[in-house]
Write an enzyme that holds these catalytic residues in place. Structure first.
Site, PDB file in Angstrom:
ATOM      1  N   ASP A  96       0.839  -1.201   0.000  1.00 33.01           N
ATOM      2  CA  ASP A  96       0.000   0.000   0.000  1.00 33.01           C
ATOM      3  C   ASP A  96       0.871   1.247   0.000  1.00 33.01           C
ATOM      4  O   ASP A  96       0.559   2.240   0.653  1.00 33.01           O
ATOM      5  CB  ASP A  96      -0.916  -0.019   1.242  1.00 33.01           C
ATOM      6  CG  ASP A  96      -1.995   1.048   1.174  1.00 33.01           C
ATOM      7  OD1 ASP A  96      -2.495   1.464   2.252  1.00 33.01           O
ATOM      8  OD2 ASP A  96      -2.319   1.489   0.049  1.00 33.01           O
ATOM      9  N   ASP A 135      -3.223  -2.957  -2.468  1.00 35.95           N
ATOM     10  CA  ASP A 135      -4.247  -1.922  -2.547  1.00 35.95           C
ATOM     11  C   ASP A 135      -4.056  -1.115  -3.841  1.00 35.95           C
ATOM     12  O   ASP A 135      -2.968  -1.107  -4.421  1.00 35.95           O
ATOM     13  CB  ASP A 135      -4.142  -0.984  -1.328  1.00 35.95           C
ATOM     14  CG  ASP A 135      -5.327  -0.029  -1.243  1.00 35.95           C
ATOM     15  OD1 ASP A 135      -5.162   1.062  -0.668  1.00 35.95           O
ATOM     16  OD2 ASP A 135      -6.419  -0.365  -1.762  1.00 35.95           O
ATOM     17  N   ASN A 136      -5.105  -0.451  -4.289  1.00 39.88           N
ATOM     18  CA  ASN A 136      -5.031   0.547  -5.367  1.00 39.88           C
ATOM     19  C   ASN A 136      -4.633   0.008  -6.727  1.00 39.88           C
ATOM     20  O   ASN A 136      -4.015   0.727  -7.524  1.00 39.88           O
ATOM     21  CB  ASN A 136      -4.052   1.672  -4.991  1.00 39.88           C
ATOM     22  CG  ASN A 136      -4.342   2.253  -3.641  1.00 39.88           C
ATOM     23  OD1 ASN A 136      -3.486   2.196  -2.738  1.00 39.88           O
ATOM     24  ND2 ASN A 136      -5.527   2.784  -3.438  1.00 39.88           N
ATOM     25  N   LYS A 178       3.003   3.330  -5.980  1.00 38.84           N
ATOM     26  CA  LYS A 178       2.554   2.313  -6.941  1.00 38.84           C
ATOM     27  C   LYS A 178       3.681   1.805  -7.832  1.00 38.84           C
ATOM     28  O   LYS A 178       3.659   0.664  -8.249  1.00 38.84           O
ATOM     29  CB  LYS A 178       1.396   2.858  -7.766  1.00 38.84           C
ATOM     30  CG  LYS A 178       0.303   3.509  -6.904  1.00 38.84           C
ATOM     31  CD  LYS A 178      -0.110   2.609  -5.721  1.00 38.84           C
ATOM     32  CE  LYS A 178      -0.671   3.381  -4.534  1.00 38.84           C
ATOM     33  NZ  LYS A 178      -0.629   2.590  -3.281  1.00 38.84           N
ATOM     34  N   GLU A 220     -11.204   4.499  -1.354  1.00 34.86           N
ATOM     35  CA  GLU A 220     -11.654   4.821   0.004  1.00 34.86           C
ATOM     36  C   GLU A 220     -12.518   6.086   0.031  1.00 34.86           C
ATOM     37  O   GLU A 220     -12.192   7.095  -0.576  1.00 34.86           O
ATOM     38  CB  GLU A 220     -10.459   4.989   0.959  1.00 34.86           C
ATOM     39  CG  GLU A 220      -9.329   5.847   0.468  1.00 34.86           C
ATOM     40  CD  GLU A 220      -8.263   5.066  -0.252  1.00 34.86           C
ATOM     41  OE1 GLU A 220      -8.541   3.981  -0.789  1.00 34.86           O
ATOM     42  OE2 GLU A 220      -7.122   5.537  -0.304  1.00 34.86           O
TER      43      GLU A 220
HETATM   44  O1  LIG Z   1      -5.139   4.265  -1.265  1.00 31.44           O
HETATM   45  C1  LIG Z   1      -4.422   5.249  -1.899  1.00 31.44           C
HETATM   46  C2  LIG Z   1      -5.038   6.217  -2.693  1.00 31.44           C
HETATM   47  C3  LIG Z   1      -4.269   7.209  -3.316  1.00 31.44           C
HETATM   48  C4  LIG Z   1      -4.953   8.230  -4.166  1.00 31.44           C
HETATM   49  C5  LIG Z   1      -4.558   9.560  -4.099  1.00 31.44           C
HETATM   50  C6  LIG Z   1      -5.217  10.516  -4.866  1.00 31.44           C
HETATM   51  C7  LIG Z   1      -6.272  10.137  -5.692  1.00 31.44           C
HETATM   52  F1  LIG Z   1      -6.913  11.057  -6.409  1.00 31.44           F
HETATM   53  C8  LIG Z   1      -6.671   8.805  -5.749  1.00 31.44           C
HETATM   54  C9  LIG Z   1      -6.022   7.857  -4.994  1.00 31.44           C
HETATM   55  C10 LIG Z   1      -2.883   7.247  -3.139  1.00 31.44           C
HETATM   56  C11 LIG Z   1      -2.252   6.269  -2.334  1.00 31.44           C
HETATM   57  C12 LIG Z   1      -0.860   6.261  -2.117  1.00 31.44           C
HETATM   58  N1  LIG Z   1      -0.305   5.303  -1.332  1.00 31.44           N
HETATM   59  C13 LIG Z   1      -1.094   4.350  -0.777  1.00 31.44           C
HETATM   60  N2  LIG Z   1      -2.423   4.302  -0.945  1.00 31.44           N
HETATM   61  C14 LIG Z   1      -3.025   5.257  -1.715  1.00 31.44           C
HETATM   62 MG   LIG Z   2      -3.884   2.665  -0.561  1.00 33.29          MG
END
Ligand SMILES: Oc1cc(-c2ccc(F)cc2)cc2cncnc12
Ligand SMILES: [Mg+2]
Length: 214
Positions: free
Chosen positions: A141, A169-170, A144, A199
């Site tokens: 997490d 995640d993501n 990326k 989230e």
């Molecule tokens: O869960 C996450 C979400 C996002 C993120 C940020 C901005 C956006 F617009 C969309 C998604 C960034 C992350 C960086 N590291 C770990 N987890 C993350």
């Molecule tokens: Mg994340």
């Protein structure tokens, strides 16, 4: 002077959560993110999927890549068996400082070891520094573009054993295309996509669960 979002999140935990009660810490952060300010915690919807994987794996050793404010750290640790160990790596010193206080508030300091610095530097040192042979569960997490190199590094360092589970995640938003391509096409993994949402939003995102086959 201006506070940071992690500082405001910690204040919300200290105001609304009960010391020593990890689930109240998780609830306080989700409430803060829904009612006050969005923040990049795995969140409550994907968090339920995370809970089910943690419960299924029942891991003795967990590696989390990317602590941020320790929301998922606390969520995972609250479900671990008594002698289990969770190591979480955080690159950003300010986030790490906040995360330590959230972990302390949850009363999980003896289950969780937070290590500051780049994941690529620490993964090769897991054996010598922490006496860890292999990880039963890894939660990816962090940034990326580090998912794939860090996964290859864990393979090379012998930190994965037959049955080790990677949960990422993501994989849709922000997205980890090179990691997904590798892990879904590798004969060394059995992967499964859990569709969910970014989230606290309606945007599609998901978790990729991959079992290392040895
Ligand atoms: O869960 C996450 C979400 C996002 C993120 C940020 C901005 C956006 F617009 C969309 C998604 C960034 C992350 C960086 N590291 C770990 N987890 C993350
Ligand atoms: Mg994340």
């Amino acid at each position: 002077t201006q506070t940071t979002r992690p500082q405001r999140m910690l204040a919300a935990v200290q105001k609304s959560a009960t010391r020593g009660d990890p689930r109240s810490v998780v609830k306080a952060i989700d409430q803060f993110c829904r009612q006050k300010e969005w923040a990049m915690n795995v969140g409550d919807e994907k968090g339920c999927i995370l809970d089910s994987v943690v419960t299924e794996v029942n891991p003795a050793t967990v590696l989390e890549l990317g602590t941020y404010c320790a929301y998922s750290t606390v969520r995972i640790a609250s479900l671990l068996p008594p002698d289990a160990k969770l190591i979480t790596l955080e690159f950003n010193p300010h986030n790490a400082a906040i995360a330590r206080q959230v972990i302390a508030w949850a009363g999980l300091g003896d289950k969780i070891q937070l290590v500051e610095g780049p994941s690529g530097d620490w993964i090769p040192k897991m054996k010598e520094k922490f006496g860890i042979e292999t990880f039963d569960l890894v939660f990816l997490d962090h940034w990326k573009d580090r998912y794939l190199p860090d996964t290859k590094l864990m393979e090379e360092c012998g930190l994965l054993r037959k049955g080790s589970v990677l949960l990422a995640d993501n994989v849709i938003c922000p997205g980890t295309p090179d990691y997904l391509e590798y892990i879904r096409n590798s004969p060394r993994y059995k992967s499964q996509y859990f569709r969910s949402h970014l989230e606290y939003t309606k945007v599609e995102d998901g978790l990729e669960k991959s079992v290392f086959l040895g």
